[in-house]
Enzyme design. Structure first.
Site, short mmCIF file in Angstrom:
data_model
loop_
_atom_site.label_atom_id
_atom_site.label_comp_id
_atom_site.label_asym_id
_atom_site.label_seq_id
_atom_site.Cartn_x
_atom_site.Cartn_y
_atom_site.Cartn_z
N GLU A 292 0.78 -1.25 0.00
CA GLU A 292 0.00 0.00 0.00
C GLU A 292 0.81 1.29 0.00
OE1 GLU A 292 -3.03 -0.21 3.10
OE2 GLU A 292 -4.12 -1.73 2.00
N GLU B 167 -6.22 -8.18 0.18
CA GLU B 167 -6.86 -7.79 1.45
C GLU B 167 -8.32 -7.47 1.17
OE1 GLU B 167 -5.08 -4.77 3.87
OE2 GLU B 167 -3.02 -5.46 3.50
#
Ligand SMILES: *[C@@H]1O[C@H](CO)[C@@H](O)[C@H](O)[C@H]1NC(C)=O
Length: 421
Positions: free
Chosen positions: A208, A314
């Protein structure tokens, strides 16, 4: 930065494409679906996954792993971390993950497991547990994704990057010390596992990164991915490729942004990781339960048509941000209006905590939202749920879902096969 990217591409093309041995990954990506869980909150602390570790410090300024190490005595912090590492995830978790029919485990780890410098407070000792995890995964036939979750300077400013606050990873550019240190750590990880692709078939070089910070960041991120390609796919040197798949995060950009990036046949052994949550904004918190299901179902066509293998690395059945400390220690939730500047949608009672407080209709919803996502994400290469275990947020916990029936004991079982229409 453009010229650097172009020249790196040319260099990679010249030196890597001529490789003679075919890429042979440790899992049949492309023909068999990835079904897995993350081991969130183990080797990288997250206040919402283990609130007790933070509450027990008695200091509300301790909000991430950095302050966990810097705002209490090092010996106290080390003792608490060691106990956590020894108990939060053990071999029995790997046994349960395998018994649940899953084939992958994504393991987040911070750069400080290898590199602490410049007065950083981080406490080391994670590598022993990384080794154990590799052993346990191998014993159960589980495939490990080693996920560098935290980079020097913080790649996103989230508490799960190690240090909450300002994202500074890319601000000095591709040749700045943060990125250089990250490259060195990626090289170390690649060297550790290059000969063990059947247990560690995948390395994710950075979780991320904040692509939303703009073009300077995106340039650094892309260059870092080109460099990681060399580090992960060619850890023996340019004449021989590894069988390790490189899994790159989309940096919060639309998939169209990455069209043809590191694409076959010029590049090989690269997959895209995208994270799908529908809970981190006020608008999403206002969505109805059926909107939350429709929203994830709508992602199927982009997953099925993207050029690289794509894994949803995720996601969660949870549809609220009610879990304690989810938005940061002490920050409250948008859903119940306790987060600064938020507008209350409803009460969090019965929507987080222990499953024993969940109504049967809520559990049915969690099952439907879980199945909607498993179905949709298997239109790509599959999925890795966040997360296996959480102290007091069962709506996020794969383990609690299994125990309480909203996650099937066989991940291919469907009670709602037509949930996405
Ligand atoms: C928390 O730690 C900070 C930094 O050491 C200190 O200034 C503060 O007084 C501590 N708070 C408590 C409640 O101990």
């Amino acid at each position: 930065m453009g010229w650097i990217i172009v020249s790196a591409r040319a260099v990679l093309a010249a030196s890597f494409v001529s490789s003679v041995l075919a890429f042979s990954p440790g899992f049949p990506y492309g023909s068999k679906k990835v079904r897995g869980v993350n081991l969130g909150g183990w080797l990288v602390l997250e206040p919402w996954i283990t609130p007790s570790l933070f509450d027990n410090t008695g200091n509300s300024s301790i909000v991430d792993e950095w302050t966990f190490a810097s705002l209490q005595s090092p010996s106290v912090a080390k003792a608490a971390l060691t106990k956590h590492w020894n108990t939060f995830i053990t071999e029995s978790d790997f046994a349960a993950i395998a018994a649940a029919g899953l084939n992958h485990v994504r393991l987040p780890i911070g750069y400080w497991a290898w590199d602490v410098s410049g007065g950083e407070p981080y406490i080391q000792g994670q590598l022993t547990y990384l080794d154990k995890a590799v052993g346990w995964a191998g014993k159960r036939g589980l495939k490990l994704i080693i996920d560098l979750h935290s980079a020097p300077g913080s790649q996103n400013g989230y508490d799960n990057s190690g240090r909450a606050g300002t994202a500074d990873w890319a601000t000095a550019g591709s040749n700045g010390p943060n990125v250089k240190r990250t490259n060195a750590v990626v090289k170390k990880i690649a060297a550790l596992y290059r000969d063990n692709p059947s247990v560690v078939p995948v390395i994710a070089p950075l979780n991320e990164p904040a692509g939303y910070n703009g073009n300077n960041w995106l340039s650094v991120i892309k260059q870092f991915y080109y460099d990681s390609y060399g580090n992960i796919r060619y850890p023996y040197g340019s004449a021989r490729q590894s069988n390790t798949l490189m899994l790159i995060h989309d940096a919060f950009q639309p998939l169209s942004y990455w069209n043809k990036f590191l694409a076959y046949p010029q590049y090989e052994g690269v997959a895209m990781d995208t994270h799908i949550y529908t809970i981190f904004s006020h608008g999403e918190q206002q969505m109805s339960m059926s909107d939350h299901i429709r929203s994830v179902c709508s992602r199927g066509s982009q997953l099925s048509t993207f050029g690289l293998w794509i894994i949803v690395g995720e996601w969660t059945p949870a549809h609220t941000d009610c879990a304690k400390y989810l938005l940061g220690r002490g920050s409250g939730s948008r859903y119940d209006g306790t987060y600064s500047g938020s507008t209350r949608v409803g009460s969090c009672a019965g929507l987080t905590g222990k499953a024993s407080s969940f109504s049967s209709s809520y559990k049915t919803f969690l099952r439907q939202r879980w199945e909607a996502q498993a179905i949709t994400y298997e239109k790509g290469q599959g999925w890795v749920q966040w997360t296996w275990k959480a102290e007091n947020a069962d709506e996020w916990s794969y383990q609690a879902g299994l125990a309480n029936g909203w996650i099937p004991k066989n991940p291919t079982e469907r009670l709602y096969p037509n949930i996405c229409g």
